[in-house]
Design an enzyme around this catalytic site. Structure first.
Site, short mmCIF file in Angstrom:
data_model
loop_
_atom_site.label_atom_id
_atom_site.label_comp_id
_atom_site.label_asym_id
_atom_site.label_seq_id
_atom_site.Cartn_x
_atom_site.Cartn_y
_atom_site.Cartn_z
N THR A 447 -26.73 55.48 -50.95
CA THR A 447 -27.83 54.57 -50.69
C THR A 447 -27.27 53.24 -50.17
OG1 THR A 447 -29.74 53.42 -51.64
CG2 THR A 447 -27.88 53.80 -53.11
N HIS A 504 -23.01 58.81 -67.88
CA HIS A 504 -21.86 58.79 -68.78
C HIS A 504 -21.78 60.02 -69.68
CE1 HIS A 504 -18.35 56.85 -70.20
NE2 HIS A 504 -18.74 55.61 -69.98
#
Length: 531
Positions: A447, A504
């Site tokens: 992006t 994560h």
């Protein structure tokens, strides 16, 4: 012969559904494609149309039952049983509908001109235009714009209207040439796939074009317009909505009686609730803010478009699903900038596409993803799924929202092929020419948050991916360079920040760092041929 009604599969990963409401009782007559029941799954609430016309002979699964897909839930018998209403021999279906509406039920009758307009659409050579299915898991679409008016001529494959779904915005071509005689679903309406949204007359319709144009332009009486938004019956129980919609309304203290339903048959959809929420004034809005609106901003509240509402929903869901972490790297793009400046004219002449920075970035990302496949993986059902290919998503900013077209098997593409694919997908996204499968299924997304000069952004992961890379603004800056003997000098370099957002649960900080070092090295020591 009797026809079995089965629980449909409402998506690739959905294997059961809960019946929330039967819209017909045993013995009732039902027309083909008429809403028969409502179901709820973990992905969607939907009305299910009847597969045939006849009498609802038996209901095999009651309201509240959760059944597997393809299970038989009802049986429809042939059409002249005791439950079918008696009709005059020459009454046409549309005329029967109008006659039923004009019965003494306390509701306003449909005007005669509407009956005439409906009957005209059944004339010889008429072609029904239906809402197309824009992907395997897409069951409805919102009509955002009609490109033709009733009475105008349209050619086969000429763009007829624009739609928006949760995957793609697209122009829908006309299935036939002729006169657009009737529009059945207005702009802003959300309708199920295969619903008739317009009628195109054949060659015989030309002489009636002017009359239909006048009919379409004539506004309906206020009581008929009100009927379009008012649910039959009285009180809350008559409002047609799904359990999800009712739960959202309860959580946000929204009176469903005041919500205009844009779903099939006036059904209140989730998007209607989101629009209602978007239209609510801020809780702590000051009197000064209300009395002194900015001159360049409309004072009336603007409801979210379907795309904006879906973008917001997806971003909130992603933040709730994934524990986000971010790491930022500063990359020296001088080698790339000089190569691009030297080759850009010849590259465009040879390949017919402009040489931008994006194919360099995409190629470097693909190289790093191949070396560290965990960054290209997904967490599905509590297990890490490694993907065989890199399906690279490229976020494209549009005037009306954001889309992420996908380059399939990007690791197999040459530099030129990447450049062409990036240009082609971005162009077709902006002109609403993307196919649904070209805007889904990515495994890693790029992006460009620095498109307007920002240093860098902290992106939100595009689920079910595990990582997303935000591209910062490119600018010339002083940098310290160290030669082989350890001597330092200051030079003007083209520098760019990149921010990796990662899940994560799947990716540790060490893996994220290794991936970014590989990505950085690929750009700073670029050695690939570009043509």
């Amino acid at each position: 012969m009797p026809t079995e009604v089965i629980m449909p599969q409402m998506g690739e990963s959905i294997f059961e559904g809960t019946i929330t409401k039967w819209l017909k009782k045993p013995g009732d007559a039902v027309e083909k494609d008429e809403p028969l029941l409502e179901i709820s799954t973990d992905k969607v609430d939907a009305e299910i149309p009847s597969p045939t016309a006849g009498i609802l002979a038996e209901i095999k699964a009651q309201e509240g039952a959760t059944v597997q897909v393809n299970a038989v839930i009802a049986v429809i018998g042939e059409g002249d049983g005791a439950g079918r209403p008696q009709l005059k021999p020459k009454e046409e279906p549309k005329q029967r509908e109008a006659a039923a509406r004009s019965a003494p039920t306390g509701k306003p009758a449909v005007p005669a001109r509407q009956v005439e307009q409906q009957a005209a659409s059944q004339s010889a050579g008429a072609v029904e235009v239906v809402m197309p299915q824009m992907g395997e898991s897409i069951f409805e679409g919102t009509i955002t714009k009609w490109l033709k008016k009733p009475g105008e001529r349209v050619e086969k494959d000429e763009p007829l209207f624009e739609i928006s779904t949760d995957k793609v915005d697209a122009e829908i071509p006309s299935p036939a040439a002729g006169i657009l005689t009737e529009i059945k679903a207005q702009e802003g309406a959300t309708v199920h796939v295969n619903t008739v949204v317009a009628v195109i007359g054949g060659s015989q319709a030309g002489e009636r074009a002017e009359a239909r144009r006048k009919i379409a332009a004539e506004p309906a009486p206020a009581e008929v317009q009100a009927q379009m938004w008012t649910q039959p019956g009285a009180g809350r129980e008559a409002l047609r909505s799904s359990p999800l919609v009712r739960r959202m309304a309860k959580e946000h203290t929204i009176d469903l009686a005041r919500v205009k339903g844009t779903g099939l048959g006036g059904r209140i959809t989730k998007e209607d609730i989101l629009r209602q929420l978007a239209a609510k004034p801020a809780a702590k809005e000051t009197p000064a803010a209300r009395t002194a609106p900015r001159p360049d901003v409309a004072s009336a509240p603007q409801p979210l478009s379907r795309m904006r509402a879906i973008i917001g929903q997806r971003m909130v869901e992603s933040l709730q699903i994934s524990p986000h972490a971010h790491t930022v790297y500063r990359v020296d793009m001088t080698r790339i900038a000089r190569l691009r400046e030297r080759e850009r004219a010849g590259f465009e002449q040879r390949h017919g596409v402009r040489l931008t920075y994006m194919p360099f970035i995409a190629a470097a990302a693909v190289r790093a993803l191949e070396k560290f496949p965990i960054v290209n993986a997904s967490l599905l059902d509590g297990a890490i799924q490694y993907h065989e290919h890199v399906h690279l998503g490229i976020a494209v900013a549009l005037e009306w929202g954001l889309l992420v077209p996908v380059i399939r098997e990007a690791e197999r593409r040459s530099f030129v092929e990447l450049a062409r694919a990036i240009n082609d997908l971005a162009t077709r996204a902006r002109t609403k020419k993307l196919n649904p499968d070209e805007a889904s299924g990515s495994t890693f997304t790029l992006t460009n948050s620095g498109l307007f000069g920002g240093e860098f952004g902290t992106p939100i992961i595009n689920q079910p991916e595990s990582a997303i890379l935000a591209i910062g603004g490119l600018r010339k800056e002083p940098a310290v360079l160290t030669d082989a003997e350890g001597n330092d000098t200051i030079a003007i370099r083209s520098m760019q920040y990149y921010c990796l957002g990662f899940d994560h649960r799947t990716i540790d900080g060490a893996d994220a760092g290794k991936f970014m070092l590989e990505f950085q090295d690929a750009l700073e020591s670029w050695d690939q041929a570009i043509s």
